[in-house]
Design a protein around this motif. Structure first.
Motif, PDB file in Angstrom:
ATOM      1  N   ALA A 152       0.827  -1.214   0.000  1.00  0.00           N
ATOM      2  CA  ALA A 152       0.000   0.000   0.000  1.00  0.00           C
ATOM      3  C   ALA A 152       0.857   1.259   0.000  1.00  0.00           C
ATOM      4  CB  ALA A 152      -0.932  -0.002   1.205  1.00  0.00           C
ATOM      5  N   LEU A 153       2.018   1.211   0.660  1.00  0.00           N
ATOM      6  CA  LEU A 153       2.905   2.374   0.645  1.00  0.00           C
ATOM      7  C   LEU A 153       3.499   2.593  -0.742  1.00  0.00           C
ATOM      8  CD1 LEU A 153       4.838   2.271   4.019  1.00  0.00           C
ATOM      9  CD2 LEU A 153       3.096   3.862   3.282  1.00  0.00           C
ATOM     10  N   HIS A 154       3.857   1.513  -1.423  1.00  0.00           N
ATOM     11  CA  HIS A 154       4.391   1.657  -2.776  1.00  0.00           C
ATOM     12  C   HIS A 154       3.331   2.225  -3.722  1.00  0.00           C
ATOM     13  CE1 HIS A 154       8.116  -0.333  -1.750  1.00  0.00           C
ATOM     14  NE2 HIS A 154       7.429  -1.320  -1.202  1.00  0.00           N
ATOM     15  N   ILE A 155       2.109   1.748  -3.591  1.00  0.00           N
ATOM     16  CA  ILE A 155       1.018   2.295  -4.400  1.00  0.00           C
ATOM     17  C   ILE A 155       0.776   3.761  -4.034  1.00  0.00           C
ATOM     18  CG2 ILE A 155      -1.465   2.103  -4.885  1.00  0.00           C
ATOM     19  CD1 ILE A 155      -1.135  -0.923  -4.517  1.00  0.00           C
ATOM     20  N   GLY A 156       0.924   4.087  -2.744  1.00  0.00           N
ATOM     21  CA  GLY A 156       0.783   5.477  -2.313  1.00  0.00           C
ATOM     22  C   GLY A 156       1.827   6.387  -2.938  1.00  0.00           C
ATOM     23  N   TRP A 157       3.074   5.919  -3.027  1.00  0.00           N
ATOM     24  CA  TRP A 157       4.131   6.726  -3.663  1.00  0.00           C
ATOM     25  C   TRP A 157       3.814   6.975  -5.130  1.00  0.00           C
ATOM     26  CZ3 TRP A 157       7.432   9.547  -1.187  1.00  0.00           C
ATOM     27  CH2 TRP A 157       7.889   9.172   0.066  1.00  0.00           C
ATOM     28  N   VAL A 158       3.359   5.947  -5.831  1.00  0.00           N
ATOM     29  CA  VAL A 158       3.008   6.110  -7.246  1.00  0.00           C
ATOM     30  C   VAL A 158       1.821   7.057  -7.391  1.00  0.00           C
ATOM     31  CG1 VAL A 158       2.152   4.873  -9.285  1.00  0.00           C
ATOM     32  CG2 VAL A 158       3.968   3.873  -7.897  1.00  0.00           C
ATOM     33  N   SER A 159       0.856   6.961  -6.477  1.00  0.00           N
ATOM     34  CA  SER A 159      -0.313   7.845  -6.525  1.00  0.00           C
ATOM     35  C   SER A 159       0.086   9.299  -6.324  1.00  0.00           C
ATOM     36  CB  SER A 159      -1.326   7.441  -5.456  1.00  0.00           C
ATOM     37  OG  SER A 159      -1.778   6.144  -5.684  1.00  0.00           O
ATOM     38  N   VAL A 160       1.022   9.539  -5.413  1.00  0.00           N
ATOM     39  CA  VAL A 160       1.508  10.909  -5.195  1.00  0.00           C
ATOM     40  C   VAL A 160       2.112  11.457  -6.480  1.00  0.00           C
ATOM     41  CG1 VAL A 160       3.269  12.259  -4.007  1.00  0.00           C
ATOM     42  CG2 VAL A 160       1.859  10.685  -2.717  1.00  0.00           C
ATOM     43  N   GLY A 161       2.953  10.650  -7.133  1.00  0.00           N
ATOM     44  CA  GLY A 161       3.566  11.096  -8.383  1.00  0.00           C
ATOM     45  C   GLY A 161       2.546  11.383  -9.469  1.00  0.00           C
ATOM     46  N   LEU A 162       1.552  10.512  -9.597  1.00  0.00           N
ATOM     47  CA  LEU A 162       0.533  10.721 -10.626  1.00  0.00           C
ATOM     48  C   LEU A 162      -0.326  11.947 -10.339  1.00  0.00           C
ATOM     49  CD1 LEU A 162      -0.646   7.059 -11.287  1.00  0.00           C
ATOM     50  CD2 LEU A 162       0.686   8.515 -12.804  1.00  0.00           C
ATOM     51  N   LEU A 163      -0.690  12.150  -9.075  1.00  0.00           N
ATOM     52  CA  LEU A 163      -1.513  13.315  -8.726  1.00  0.00           C
ATOM     53  C   LEU A 163      -0.766  14.619  -8.967  1.00  0.00           C
ATOM     54  CD1 LEU A 163      -3.250  12.022  -5.490  1.00  0.00           C
ATOM     55  CD2 LEU A 163      -4.399  12.775  -7.565  1.00  0.00           C
ATOM     56  N   ILE A 164       0.495  14.670  -8.555  1.00  0.00           N
ATOM     57  CA  ILE A 164       1.250  15.915  -8.725  1.00  0.00           C
ATOM     58  C   ILE A 164       1.580  16.151 -10.195  1.00  0.00           C
ATOM     59  CG2 ILE A 164       3.446  17.039  -8.177  1.00  0.00           C
ATOM     60  CD1 ILE A 164       3.175  15.899  -5.358  1.00  0.00           C
ATOM     61  N   LEU A 165       1.934  15.098 -10.930  1.00  0.00           N
ATOM     62  CA  LEU A 165       2.217  15.265 -12.356  1.00  0.00           C
ATOM     63  C   LEU A 165       0.963  15.662 -13.125  1.00  0.00           C
ATOM     64  CD1 LEU A 165       4.260  15.021 -14.668  1.00  0.00           C
ATOM     65  CD2 LEU A 165       3.575  12.629 -14.863  1.00  0.00           C
ATOM     66  N   GLY A 166      -0.154  15.000 -12.849  1.00  0.00           N
ATOM     67  CA  GLY A 166      -1.404  15.363 -13.523  1.00  0.00           C
ATOM     68  C   GLY A 166      -1.855  16.774 -13.184  1.00  0.00           C
ATOM     69  N   GLY A 167      -1.730  17.147 -11.902  1.00  0.00           N
ATOM     70  CA  GLY A 167      -2.087  18.509 -11.515  1.00  0.00           C
ATOM     71  C   GLY A 167      -1.177  19.549 -12.152  1.00  0.00           C
ATOM     72  N   SER A 168       0.106  19.230 -12.283  1.00  0.00           N
ATOM     73  CA  SER A 168       1.034  20.165 -12.925  1.00  0.00           C
ATOM     74  C   SER A 168       0.716  20.331 -14.408  1.00  0.00           C
ATOM     75  CB  SER A 168       2.467  19.677 -12.768  1.00  0.00           C
ATOM     76  OG  SER A 168       2.806  19.579 -11.415  1.00  0.00           O
ATOM     77  N   LEU A 169       0.363  19.242 -15.077  1.00  0.00           N
ATOM     78  CA  LEU A 169      -0.022  19.360 -16.489  1.00  0.00           C
ATOM     79  C   LEU A 169      -1.287  20.195 -16.651  1.00  0.00           C
ATOM     80  CD1 LEU A 169       0.679  15.772 -17.843  1.00  0.00           C
ATOM     81  CD2 LEU A 169       1.823  17.878 -18.502  1.00  0.00           C
ATOM     82  N   LEU A 170      -2.233  20.022 -15.739  1.00  0.00           N
ATOM     83  CA  LEU A 170      -3.453  20.837 -15.813  1.00  0.00           C
ATOM     84  C   LEU A 170      -3.156  22.305 -15.515  1.00  0.00           C
ATOM     85  CD1 LEU A 170      -5.992  18.410 -14.171  1.00  0.00           C
ATOM     86  CD2 LEU A 170      -6.155  19.354 -16.464  1.00  0.00           C
ATOM     87  N   CYS A 171      -2.240  22.560 -14.594  1.00  0.00           N
ATOM     88  CA  CYS A 171      -1.897  23.951 -14.277  1.00  0.00           C
ATOM     89  C   CYS A 171      -1.112  24.623 -15.393  1.00  0.00           C
ATOM     90  CB  CYS A 171      -1.087  24.012 -12.979  1.00  0.00           C
ATOM     91  SG  CYS A 171      -2.059  23.759 -11.507  1.00  0.00           S
ATOM     92  N   SER A 172      -0.442  23.832 -16.224  1.00  0.00           N
ATOM     93  CA  SER A 172       0.359  24.426 -17.291  1.00  0.00           C
ATOM     94  C   SER A 172      -0.479  24.829 -18.497  1.00  0.00           C
ATOM     95  CB  SER A 172       1.461  23.453 -17.725  1.00  0.00           C
ATOM     96  OG  SER A 172       0.896  22.337 -18.374  1.00  0.00           O
ATOM     97  N   SER A 173      -1.740  24.527 -18.493  1.00  0.00           N
ATOM     98  CA  SER A 173      -2.603  24.959 -19.601  1.00  0.00           C
ATOM     99  C   SER A 173      -3.059  26.373 -19.316  1.00  0.00           C
ATOM    100  CB  SER A 173      -3.786  24.007 -19.763  1.00  0.00           C
ATOM    101  OG  SER A 173      -4.536  23.973 -18.579  1.00  0.00           O
ATOM    102  N   ARG A 174      -2.371  27.300 -19.929  1.00  0.00           N
ATOM    103  CA  ARG A 174      -2.646  28.713 -19.686  1.00  0.00           C
ATOM    104  C   ARG A 174      -3.878  29.151 -20.456  1.00  0.00           C
ATOM    105  NH1 ARG A 174       3.066  28.770 -20.752  1.00  0.00           N
ATOM    106  NH2 ARG A 174       2.422  29.019 -22.892  1.00  0.00           N
ATOM    107  N   PRO A 175      -4.595  30.131 -19.900  1.00  0.00           N
ATOM    108  CA  PRO A 175      -5.737  30.651 -20.662  1.00  0.00           C
ATOM    109  C   PRO A 175      -5.257  31.413 -21.892  1.00  0.00           C
ATOM    110  CG  PRO A 175      -5.432  31.912 -18.648  1.00  0.00           C
ATOM    111  CD  PRO A 175      -4.466  30.761 -18.607  1.00  0.00           C
TER     112      PRO A 175
END
Length: 192
Positions: A152-175
């Motif tokens: 569960a901790l290993h899955i948690g580490w991967v989830s953290v990476g996916l959430l932050i990477l996905g959020g960063s890609l969404l934030c990089s879409s400028r208006p």
């Protein structure tokens, strides 16, 4: 990459991150104090490997909240909050995506996508805190006893990476730049 493709990729990565944090919350394998035992957020399990073709597993819920170690008590709260925040981020991301027509203006669409990216990054940080805390606790306790990190901790580490990477890609879409609908006319200088 086009902003629409970047938004879609960020949303898909963040959705997988939310699903990973749900799986990490549900699994009873956060840490293993012994070879045949594992502890999770909601229950602890004992594994019996003496039955060769099919080992047996006996899981039971914790008797009280005080029976749970302090790092796992905090992890319960933070992971549940992170899942709620992540699900809210998915809803905001779907509403503000370029593939939907729920928001009429493309400039507002980009702002909603940026807001969902910020929500996903917050969810990633909320998952990161208990995962780091439990990992550090396991590292300190492994000097005295045989503690190991669970799946569960290993899955948690991967989830953290996916959430932050996905959020960063969404934030990089400028208006898009604001376009004016009126023409600018200059007055002519007076003749001499």
């Amino acid at each position: 990459m086009k902003p629409g493709g970047r938004q879609l990729l960020g949303l898909v990565l963040a959705i997988f991150g939310v699903l990973g944090s749900i799986i990490s919350c549900a699994l009873p394998t956060w840490r293993s104090p012994e070879w045949r035992k594992s502890e999770g957020l909601w229950k602890s399990c004992n594994f019996d490997y003496s039955y060769y073709p099919r080992p047996t597993t006996e899981c039971k819920s914790y008797d009280s909240l005080l029976a749970l170690p302090q790092d796992l008590q905090a992890a319960r709260v933070l992971i549940v909050i992170a899942i709620i925040v992540g699900i809210f981020g998915v809803m905001v991301g779907v509403v503000g995506g370029n593939c939907t027509n729920l928001v009429s203006n493309t400039r507002k669409n980009s702002k909603v996508a940026i807001a969902s990216g910020i929500i996903f990054i917050i969810s990633g940080v909320l998952v990161l805190i208990p995962v780091c805390w439990t990992t550090i606790t396991i590292a300190h306790e492994s000097y005295n006893e045989e503690y190991r990190m669970g799946a569960a901790l290993h899955i948690g580490w991967v989830s953290v990476g996916l959430l932050i990477l996905g959020g960063s890609l969404l934030c990089s879409s400028r208006p898009l730049k604001k376009e004016t609908s009126y023409d600018v006319k200059y007055s002519q200088p007076p003749s001499v």
